[in-house]
Structures are given as structure tokens and as C-alpha cells.
Design a protein around this motif. Structure first.
Motif, PDB file in Angstrom:
ATOM      1  N   ALA A  25      89.885 -12.332  83.900  1.00 15.35           N
ATOM      2  CA  ALA A  25      90.962 -11.793  84.337  1.00 15.35           C
ATOM      3  C   ALA A  25      91.045 -10.413  83.514  1.00 15.35           C
ATOM      4  CB  ALA A  25      92.365 -12.613  84.208  1.00 15.35           C
ATOM      5  N   ASP A  26      91.108 -10.272  82.188  1.00 19.05           N
ATOM      6  CA  ASP A  26      91.033  -9.022  81.402  1.00 19.05           C
ATOM      7  C   ASP A  26      89.914  -8.048  81.946  1.00 19.05           C
ATOM      8  OD1 ASP A  26      93.308 -10.178  80.102  1.00 19.05           O
ATOM      9  OD2 ASP A  26      92.226 -10.321  78.208  1.00 19.05           O
ATOM     10  N   ALA A  27      88.885  -8.796  82.198  1.00 14.60           N
ATOM     11  CA  ALA A  27      87.586  -8.170  82.659  1.00 14.60           C
ATOM     12  C   ALA A  27      87.831  -7.537  83.618  1.00 14.60           C
ATOM     13  CB  ALA A  27      86.227  -8.926  82.507  1.00 14.60           C
ATOM     14  N   ARG A  28      88.333  -8.280  84.992  1.00 14.40           N
ATOM     15  CA  ARG A  28      88.587  -7.461  86.318  1.00 14.40           C
ATOM     16  C   ARG A  28      89.760  -6.492  86.076  1.00 14.40           C
ATOM     17  NH1 ARG A  28      88.070 -13.309  87.634  1.00 14.40           N
ATOM     18  NH2 ARG A  28      90.008 -13.884  87.130  1.00 14.40           N
ATOM     19  N   ARG A  31      88.046  -3.481  85.015  1.00 21.35           N
ATOM     20  CA  ARG A  31      87.235  -2.972  86.024  1.00 21.35           C
ATOM     21  C   ARG A  31      87.862  -2.233  87.067  1.00 21.35           C
ATOM     22  NH1 ARG A  31      84.283  -7.631  85.071  1.00 21.35           N
ATOM     23  NH2 ARG A  31      84.976  -8.304  86.925  1.00 21.35           N
ATOM     24  N   ALA A  32      89.225  -2.976  87.346  1.00 19.08           N
ATOM     25  CA  ALA A  32      89.856  -2.227  88.476  1.00 19.08           C
ATOM     26  C   ALA A  32      90.793  -0.864  88.202  1.00 19.08           C
ATOM     27  CB  ALA A  32      91.074  -3.046  88.874  1.00 19.08           C
ATOM     28  N   ALA A  33      90.864  -0.828  86.528  1.00 17.75           N
ATOM     29  CA  ALA A  33      91.536   0.335  86.153  1.00 17.75           C
ATOM     30  C   ALA A  33      90.482   1.500  85.856  1.00 17.75           C
ATOM     31  CB  ALA A  33      92.369   0.014  85.033  1.00 17.75           C
ATOM     32  N   HIS A  34      89.183   1.223  85.767  1.00 16.88           N
ATOM     33  CA  HIS A  34      88.281   2.005  85.468  1.00 16.88           C
ATOM     34  C   HIS A  34      87.167   2.240  86.336  1.00 16.88           C
ATOM     35  CE1 HIS A  34      90.153   1.069  81.427  1.00 16.88           C
ATOM     36  NE2 HIS A  34      90.127   2.337  81.378  1.00 16.88           N
ATOM     37  N   PRO A  35      87.234   2.423  87.629  1.00 14.02           N
ATOM     38  CA  PRO A  35      86.261   2.274  88.529  1.00 14.02           C
ATOM     39  C   PRO A  35      85.025   3.169  88.557  1.00 14.02           C
ATOM     40  CG  PRO A  35      88.147   3.327  89.574  1.00 14.02           C
ATOM     41  CD  PRO A  35      88.563   2.842  88.270  1.00 14.02           C
ATOM     42  N   LEU A  36      85.283   4.496  88.066  1.00 18.36           N
ATOM     43  CA  LEU A  36      84.171   5.502  87.625  1.00 18.36           C
ATOM     44  C   LEU A  36      83.545   5.065  86.554  1.00 18.36           C
ATOM     45  CD1 LEU A  36      86.474   8.698  87.877  1.00 18.36           C
ATOM     46  CD2 LEU A  36      84.692   7.740  89.631  1.00 18.36           C
ATOM     47  N   GLU A  37      83.938   4.370  85.561  1.00 16.49           N
ATOM     48  CA  GLU A  37      83.029   4.193  84.157  1.00 16.49           C
ATOM     49  C   GLU A  37      82.207   2.798  84.725  1.00 16.49           C
ATOM     50  OE1 GLU A  37      86.428   4.785  83.931  1.00 16.49           O
ATOM     51  OE2 GLU A  37      86.795   5.477  82.083  1.00 16.49           O
TER      52      GLU A  37
END
Length: 156
Positions: A25-28, A31-37
Motif C-alpha cells: 500500500a505504501d509503494a502504491r 507511485r501515485a504521488a510521484h508519477p513523473l519519477e
């Protein structure tokens, strides 16, 4: 390994296994908060994978015409059974998955680097107009000895 390090390793593994859902859940969320990275990482990973595949199959150059622009290159199933291979992989497979599959399976034989034009010509006409390669299948009936397409046979 010392006893303390072994105990620490076991405890760490136990913790990670018991908190796997939270970690996922933390990884998801990250990823949702850092789409450009995430996008930049994925593009870099797939570019590296593609280059490694090209190097394994003779380098980033079309074996037919010598094209070397990476944007134009692709991987070709020598036996012409690319669609069968993708279906056998069991899901909707694109180019990225093929490159990853080749890398994961140790670059098996039966593949070569072609540019998109040569690959397309082989896939649709069973020969390339450059005349250097031909599919393993029999020659297309609309090809004359000079490897020129005969439109009269196509129109019949």
C-alpha cells in the motif's frame, strides 16, 4: 555469520512478511504521488533492457539494411511466429514485455534485430525489398527473381 546478525536477519524477514500489505500500500501510494519519477524510471529501465537485447543479438543495427537509429529498430522472430509466441505468453503482450522476456530467458536463439521497415516487409510479404533476408517460410508468390513486388499478382 554471528548469532546476533542471524537473529536480526530472521526478525527483519519476519517483520517484512507480516507487514507485506502495508508495504504494498505504501509503494502504491508513493507511485501515485510521484508519477513523473515512476515514468522516468520505467523509461530508463526499458531503454536499458532494449539495448541489452540488441547487444545480445549482434548490436543495435538492422541485419538487413544497416539502420542504426534506435527509434527505428525492433526485434524479429526469425521463424515468423511472433503472434504465436505472444499468445503463448498468456496475456496481451507488447514490445516491452518481449524485451523483458528475452532478457529473463537468457536471450534464446531465434531472434534478430531488424528495423521497422524490414520487419514489416517480412511480416507482410515474406521478403524484404533490400533482398538480403527472407522468411524461413516459402517465398511470396508475388515476388519475381529480382525481389521486386509484382502488383499484377497481388490484384488477382
Amino acid at each position: 555469520m554471528s548469532r546476533d546478525k542471524e537473529r536480526q536477519r530472521i526478525a527483519s524477514r519476519k517483520y517484512h512478511l507480516s507487514h507485506i500489505q502495508k508495504r504494498l500500500a505504501d509503494a502504491r501510494a508513493w507511485r501515485a504521488a510521484h508519477p513523473l519519477e515512476v515514468r522516468a524510471y520505467n523509461e530508463q529501465y526499458h531503454k536499458g533492457c532494449k539495448l541489452a537485447v540488441y547487444e545480445a543479438y549482434g548490436g543495435p543495427i538492422c541485419v538487413c539494411c544497416g539502420e542504426s537509429h534506435l527509434e527505428f529498430l525492433s526485434i524479429d522472430h526469425i521463424d515468423g511466429k511472433g503472434s504465436e509466441h505472444r499468445r503463448a505468453m498468456g496475456r496481451s503482450v507488447g514490445a516491452r514485455q518481449i524485451y523483458t522476456w528475452l532478457r529473463k530467458h537468457g536471450y534464446p536463439p531465434g531472434f534478430r534485430v531488424l528495423c521497422m521497415n524490414c520487419n514489416h516487409a517480412l511480416g507482410h510479404f515474406d521478403y524484404c525489398p533490400h533482398g538480403k533476408i527472407q522468411n524461413i517460410k516459402s517465398a511470396h508468390p508475388s515476388v519475381n527473381p529480382d525481389n521486386q513486388l509484382r502488383f499484377d499478382t497481388l490484384l488477382q
